[in-house]
Design a protein around this motif. Structure first.
Motif, PDB file in Angstrom:
ATOM      1  N   LEU A  31      49.810  40.404  38.406  1.00  0.00           N
ATOM      2  CA  LEU A  31      49.616  39.017  38.809  1.00  0.00           C
ATOM      3  C   LEU A  31      48.474  38.425  37.997  1.00  0.00           C
ATOM      4  CD1 LEU A  31      50.154  36.594  40.659  1.00  0.00           C
ATOM      5  CD2 LEU A  31      48.644  37.638  42.345  1.00  0.00           C
ATOM      6  N   ASN A  83      42.573  31.458  37.153  1.00  0.00           N
ATOM      7  CA  ASN A  83      41.209  31.616  37.596  1.00  0.00           C
ATOM      8  C   ASN A  83      41.206  32.141  39.016  1.00  0.00           C
ATOM      9  OD1 ASN A  83      38.587  31.424  38.328  1.00  0.00           O
ATOM     10  ND2 ASN A  83      38.451  29.206  38.124  1.00  0.00           N
ATOM     11  N   ILE A  84      40.802  33.377  39.148  1.00  0.00           N
ATOM     12  CA  ILE A  84      40.817  33.989  40.474  1.00  0.00           C
ATOM     13  C   ILE A  84      39.924  33.211  41.420  1.00  0.00           C
ATOM     14  CG2 ILE A  84      40.050  36.032  41.752  1.00  0.00           C
ATOM     15  CD1 ILE A  84      41.266  37.788  39.870  1.00  0.00           C
ATOM     16  N   GLY A  85      38.942  32.509  40.874  1.00  0.00           N
ATOM     17  CA  GLY A  85      38.023  31.768  41.707  1.00  0.00           C
ATOM     18  C   GLY A  85      38.623  30.521  42.332  1.00  0.00           C
ATOM     19  N   PRO A 121      40.508  28.016  44.645  1.00  0.00           N
ATOM     20  CA  PRO A 121      40.717  28.107  46.097  1.00  0.00           C
ATOM     21  C   PRO A 121      42.181  28.289  46.493  1.00  0.00           C
ATOM     22  CG  PRO A 121      39.929  25.915  45.469  1.00  0.00           C
ATOM     23  CD  PRO A 121      39.885  26.760  44.241  1.00  0.00           C
ATOM     24  N   PHE A 174      44.026  30.446  45.053  1.00  0.00           N
ATOM     25  CA  PHE A 174      44.342  31.830  44.754  1.00  0.00           C
ATOM     26  C   PHE A 174      44.716  32.655  45.981  1.00  0.00           C
ATOM     27  CE2 PHE A 174      42.418  36.175  44.018  1.00  0.00           C
ATOM     28  CZ  PHE A 174      43.553  36.701  43.451  1.00  0.00           C
ATOM     29  N   PRO A 175      43.946  32.560  47.069  1.00  0.00           N
ATOM     30  CA  PRO A 175      44.304  33.359  48.242  1.00  0.00           C
ATOM     31  C   PRO A 175      45.749  33.158  48.674  1.00  0.00           C
ATOM     32  CG  PRO A 175      42.160  32.381  48.562  1.00  0.00           C
ATOM     33  CD  PRO A 175      42.694  31.813  47.277  1.00  0.00           C
ATOM     34  N   ALA A 228      48.091  34.756  46.014  1.00  0.00           N
ATOM     35  CA  ALA A 228      47.980  36.208  45.990  1.00  0.00           C
ATOM     36  C   ALA A 228      48.602  36.816  47.231  1.00  0.00           C
ATOM     37  CB  ALA A 228      46.511  36.615  45.886  1.00  0.00           C
ATOM     38  N   GLN A 229      48.313  36.222  48.356  1.00  0.00           N
ATOM     39  CA  GLN A 229      48.850  36.735  49.602  1.00  0.00           C
ATOM     40  C   GLN A 229      50.374  36.680  49.603  1.00  0.00           C
ATOM     41  OE1 GLN A 229      47.495  34.701  53.230  1.00  0.00           O
ATOM     42  NE2 GLN A 229      47.348  36.746  54.091  1.00  0.00           N
ATOM     43  N   VAL A 281      50.944  45.302  43.716  1.00  0.00           N
ATOM     44  CA  VAL A 281      50.489  44.183  42.885  1.00  0.00           C
ATOM     45  C   VAL A 281      49.131  44.488  42.264  1.00  0.00           C
ATOM     46  CG1 VAL A 281      49.802  41.777  42.839  1.00  0.00           C
ATOM     47  CG2 VAL A 281      51.733  42.486  44.247  1.00  0.00           C
ATOM     48  N   LEU A 282      49.109  44.430  40.962  1.00  0.00           N
ATOM     49  CA  LEU A 282      47.891  44.667  40.196  1.00  0.00           C
ATOM     50  C   LEU A 282      47.373  43.298  39.764  1.00  0.00           C
ATOM     51  CD1 LEU A 282      46.580  47.334  39.397  1.00  0.00           C
ATOM     52  CD2 LEU A 282      48.003  47.369  37.353  1.00  0.00           C
ATOM     53  N   ILE A 283      46.115  43.000  40.053  1.00  0.00           N
ATOM     54  CA  ILE A 283      45.619  41.690  39.665  1.00  0.00           C
ATOM     55  C   ILE A 283      44.878  41.748  38.341  1.00  0.00           C
ATOM     56  CG2 ILE A 283      45.466  40.771  41.973  1.00  0.00           C
ATOM     57  CD1 ILE A 283      42.501  41.384  41.958  1.00  0.00           C
ATOM     58  N   ALA A 284      44.894  40.642  37.664  1.00  0.00           N
ATOM     59  CA  ALA A 284      44.153  40.552  36.412  1.00  0.00           C
ATOM     60  C   ALA A 284      43.516  39.177  36.363  1.00  0.00           C
ATOM     61  CB  ALA A 284      45.087  40.737  35.237  1.00  0.00           C
ATOM     62  N   ASP A 285      42.268  39.162  36.016  1.00  0.00           N
ATOM     63  CA  ASP A 285      41.542  37.904  35.975  1.00  0.00           C
ATOM     64  C   ASP A 285      41.440  37.459  34.524  1.00  0.00           C
ATOM     65  OD1 ASP A 285      39.940  35.786  36.397  1.00  0.00           O
ATOM     66  OD2 ASP A 285      38.191  36.908  37.041  1.00  0.00           O
ATOM     67  N   ARG A 322      39.436  35.334  33.670  1.00  0.00           N
ATOM     68  CA  ARG A 322      38.022  34.930  33.590  1.00  0.00           C
ATOM     69  C   ARG A 322      37.818  33.546  32.984  1.00  0.00           C
ATOM     70  NH1 ARG A 322      34.693  40.565  32.307  1.00  0.00           N
ATOM     71  NH2 ARG A 322      36.226  41.962  33.184  1.00  0.00           N
ATOM     72  N   ILE A 331      43.525  38.306  53.003  1.00  0.00           N
ATOM     73  CA  ILE A 331      43.524  37.742  51.659  1.00  0.00           C
ATOM     74  C   ILE A 331      43.363  36.232  51.710  1.00  0.00           C
ATOM     75  CG2 ILE A 331      44.993  37.315  49.637  1.00  0.00           C
ATOM     76  CD1 ILE A 331      45.858  40.025  49.573  1.00  0.00           C
ATOM     77  N   GLY A 332      43.751  35.633  52.847  1.00  0.00           N
ATOM     78  CA  GLY A 332      43.659  34.190  52.974  1.00  0.00           C
ATOM     79  C   GLY A 332      42.237  33.686  53.124  1.00  0.00           C
ATOM     80  N   PHE A 364      37.631  35.538  49.642  1.00  0.00           N
ATOM     81  CA  PHE A 364      38.418  36.505  48.889  1.00  0.00           C
ATOM     82  C   PHE A 364      38.332  36.329  47.375  1.00  0.00           C
ATOM     83  CE2 PHE A 364      42.825  37.452  47.206  1.00  0.00           C
ATOM     84  CZ  PHE A 364      42.551  38.780  46.948  1.00  0.00           C
ATOM     85  N   PRO A 365      38.470  35.101  46.872  1.00  0.00           N
ATOM     86  CA  PRO A 365      38.401  34.939  45.423  1.00  0.00           C
ATOM     87  C   PRO A 365      37.142  35.548  44.825  1.00  0.00           C
ATOM     88  CG  PRO A 365      39.155  32.911  46.410  1.00  0.00           C
ATOM     89  CD  PRO A 365      38.791  33.829  47.542  1.00  0.00           C
ATOM     90  N   GLN A 385      37.481  38.731  42.395  1.00  0.00           N
ATOM     91  CA  GLN A 385      37.076  38.526  41.010  1.00  0.00           C
ATOM     92  C   GLN A 385      35.986  39.517  40.610  1.00  0.00           C
ATOM     93  OE1 GLN A 385      35.623  34.512  40.078  1.00  0.00           O
ATOM     94  NE2 GLN A 385      36.786  34.743  38.186  1.00  0.00           N
ATOM     95  N   GLU A 419      37.418  43.038  40.461  1.00  0.00           N
ATOM     96  CA  GLU A 419      38.313  43.184  39.315  1.00  0.00           C
ATOM     97  C   GLU A 419      37.498  43.317  38.037  1.00  0.00           C
ATOM     98  OE1 GLU A 419      41.139  42.644  36.185  1.00  0.00           O
ATOM     99  OE2 GLU A 419      39.402  41.359  36.516  1.00  0.00           O
ATOM    100  N   VAL A 431      43.023  47.155  39.373  1.00  0.00           N
ATOM    101  CA  VAL A 431      42.844  46.905  40.801  1.00  0.00           C
ATOM    102  C   VAL A 431      44.159  46.511  41.449  1.00  0.00           C
ATOM    103  CG1 VAL A 431      41.730  45.480  42.535  1.00  0.00           C
ATOM    104  CG2 VAL A 431      40.461  46.172  40.505  1.00  0.00           C
ATOM    105  N   LEU A 432      44.512  47.278  42.442  1.00  0.00           N
ATOM    106  CA  LEU A 432      45.736  47.029  43.207  1.00  0.00           C
ATOM    107  C   LEU A 432      45.320  46.388  44.518  1.00  0.00           C
ATOM    108  CD1 LEU A 432      48.633  47.763  42.492  1.00  0.00           C
ATOM    109  CD2 LEU A 432      48.287  49.979  43.560  1.00  0.00           C
ATOM    110  N   ILE A 433      45.897  45.242  44.839  1.00  0.00           N
ATOM    111  CA  ILE A 433      45.469  44.615  46.084  1.00  0.00           C
ATOM    112  C   ILE A 433      46.411  44.948  47.235  1.00  0.00           C
ATOM    113  CG2 ILE A 433      44.282  42.699  45.011  1.00  0.00           C
ATOM    114  CD1 ILE A 433      46.722  40.978  45.518  1.00  0.00           C
ATOM    115  N   ASP A 484      47.150  43.591  51.300  1.00  0.00           N
ATOM    116  CA  ASP A 484      46.823  42.619  52.336  1.00  0.00           C
ATOM    117  C   ASP A 484      47.023  43.271  53.692  1.00  0.00           C
ATOM    118  OD1 ASP A 484      46.380  40.420  53.819  1.00  0.00           O
ATOM    119  OD2 ASP A 484      48.153  39.317  53.179  1.00  0.00           O
TER     120      ASP A 484
END
Lengths: 353, 353
Positions: free
Chosen positions: A70, A74-76, A78, A80-81, A84-85, A98-102, A104, B75-76, B80-81, B85, B88, B98-100, B102
């Motif tokens: 995924l 920008n993971i930051g 709002p 994103f939650p 991602a969820q 699910v593997l996350i990647a930022d 940045r 996650i909501g 979380f972000p 972040q 990660e 990183v595997l997330i 929920d």
DNA sequence: TCTGCCTGATTAATCGTTTAAGCAGAATAT
DNA sequence: ATATTCTGCTTAAACGATTAATCAGGCAGA
């Protein structure tokens, strides 16, 4: 006493039952030819021993890791939650991790992030692209969540329709003077939302668009957006492309003593975490993230399956047959009829409630 | 022309150079005995062929997947972000993915989520536990991010000290009448923050605590918190355990016509996404997520390494030698001196600025 | 010259699954 | 009665890396 070393493997089950490992594999996967009775015995034995298949070994053998990547701009963010969820849930339901990647916050990192995911042999990638970037052939199945007007988009909310919802809502309440608030005109999502709004505004409506990044480029981040000027000039409806901006508008107006929704209405998008708990609660347009995630994941899995069956060198972009999911308006407390004393060029007589 | 089928493996490099695969492995890892010249040749050949090691195969052989799991209460959650972040980034810097997972908002799911991660053979898990749950022996290394007062905590912000920061800030501005706003008294984090605040309040201070969930249990979610009543009773400082609650307080007061910070000060925690862009921008206490994530990941990796070297049946909770990282106050616009006309039992003469 | 050690490589086993191929016996068809 | 097809299971070869064990020479010491 011998302690259980590691979790037992197929050979352990096979040995315990005096059969071959292959038979155990067949029994548990239901693929080969195994007699129903033996299969049952194997299954109970597996449960008894607490057998957990090694996804690593399976991945090595089958070439499929059972993991989706995924990537978000920008993971930051709002939003994103929510994304991602939804993706995590949809993936988990399909048996995927699910593997996350930022990335940045910058464009090169987006490519790097994708590479890192591919090194970990994810089976596919869900990407919400940064605006201004095109997701090309990655050599790996990809599902793109952006906007229907983005070429190569797999699935997304119908932002245009969402914009129409907002326009209809506000116009229906009697507003005729609209301020549309966006952040960056390069964003397809924001353009769609604003375009949708414009497309449904009454013919006699007065419209001005405010681009936050332009203002901030001059006055610095977090600066006032000059909304009071709009109020003084008779604007009553503030439609933001985003709840963050809506919130900003609400607080800016409130701080200046404007009563919402009596003197001004504000509407946002995305139903972000705080939207329902601030005072007044923000009227917003919600994305059906669960639906989007499900469609995206399914489209992705379809490509993965197909690729797996045919040429291993495909790596295309997943295309869902149903690529836009409708948004829904959540009317809360920031939208109401325009006050009479504030309405210029207003045809119906709004009441102060 | 033969197209490159899949990414080349070690045997391909070995074949191209007429050496054995083992030598290639040794050369690339720098472990065995390989002559410098051959090692160099192998490395350049690997680069030339675009060799990418199969992490899956390596994982199978070494028993280490190079992946960390991340479990959050929800996650909501708007925090979380930041956490995701930071984790990660820290993990990526250490070469981990990183595997997330929920836990979908309920306690049983937390256990299930952890199990799903372990099935995917993560090397360790970073968990931010739901309050009311204890993370026991998972049979897998765990780093817990909660609060220093939680038994088994690996690392976290020093929420108590953060609370003190708030109290000092507000008391220093001249406030003597404090409303402390929390959501749920079961949360260690919130208790620490509120405890820290209380511990530093002036002796002549008047304090009342508002628990949001109690109020909402009666009046429904998103209801007003009755802050105007506090204002009328002379309270001037509102310290929330969270920016979400701070925002709620700001808008509730603003809506009622209270000018912030002239008539009331509001302070929050966590520096959430919107805190800097609302009007007025929220004074808050920020967590150093990058530091926390780094400490957590390093502590986790230490346990993983140690476990790998010794008994494979450890699975303990990682303990960092430095378990609390200081928070920093970000003074913005919601905090100021209390107005004279509102200050009861106030010893210094505050000015309206 | 013979023994022993060091160097730089190779061989082969292993991790836990999947799966194509094979095989013996029973059932069915000719 | 013989040929063919099923059925139910086993064998063995992958997948791509790591790593212990081995081995052929070169070289030094006795």
């Amino acid at each position: 006493m011998a302690v259980v070393r590691h979790s037992p493997n197929m050979s352990a089950i096979a040995a315990a039952l005096g059969v071959s490992a292959a038979t155990v594999s067949n029994a548990l996967s239901g693929k080969g030819r195994v007699s129903p009775e033996l299969a049952e015995k194997i299954r109970t034995k597996a449960a008894e021993l607490g057998y957990v298949p090694s996804l690593t070994a399976r991945a090595l053998r089958t070439g499929r890791s059972g993991v989706l990547g995924l990537v978000l701009p920008n993971i930051g963010n709002p939003l994103f939650p929510q994304i991602a969820q939804a993706i995590e849930n949809a993936a988990a339901d399909a048996g995927y991790g699910v593997l996350i990647a930022d990335s940045r916050g910058n464009n090169n990192m987006q490519t790097l992030a994708i590479q890192r995911l591919m090194e970990r042999q994810v089976d596919g990638i869900v990407v919400v692209p940064r605006f201004g970037t095109r997701i090309g052939d990655l050599g790996c199945p990809v599902a793109v969540i952006d906007s229907p007007s983005t070429p190569g988009n797999t699935v997304s909310s119908d932002h245009w329709q969402g914009g129409q919802l907002v326009a209809d809502h506000l116009a229906g309440l009697g507003h005729r003077n609209f301020v549309l608030i966006g952040a960056n005109p390069q964003s397809n999502v924001q353009n769609d939302r604003i375009g949708g709004m414009k497309s449904r505004l009454p013919k006699d409506a007065r419209v001005e668009v405010v681009w936050i990044e332009k203002i901030e480029a001059v006055s610095g981040p977090g600066c006032p957006l000059g909304l009071m000027d709009k109020i003084e000039r008779g604007f009553t409806a503030f439609a933001a492309s985003n709840d963050l901006h809506a919130l900003r508008a609400v607080t800016e107006l409130q701080r200046a003593g404007i009563r919402i929704p009596d003197q001004a209405s504000v509407v946002g998008f995305d139903d972000l975490a705080w939207s329902s708990v601030v005072s007044p609660a923000i009227t917003t347009v919600r994305q059906d993230m669960a639906a989007i995630a499900e469609i995206a994941v399914n489209a992705l899995l379809a490509v993965i399956d197909q690729e797996n069956a045919e040429i291993p060198e495909a790596g295309g972009i997943a295309i869902a047959q149903h690529d836009r999911v409708p948004m829904t308006l959540v009317a809360r407390q920031t939208s109401g009829r325009p006050a009479i004393f504030n309405s210029q060029g207003n045809t119906i007589k709004g009441e102060i409630r």
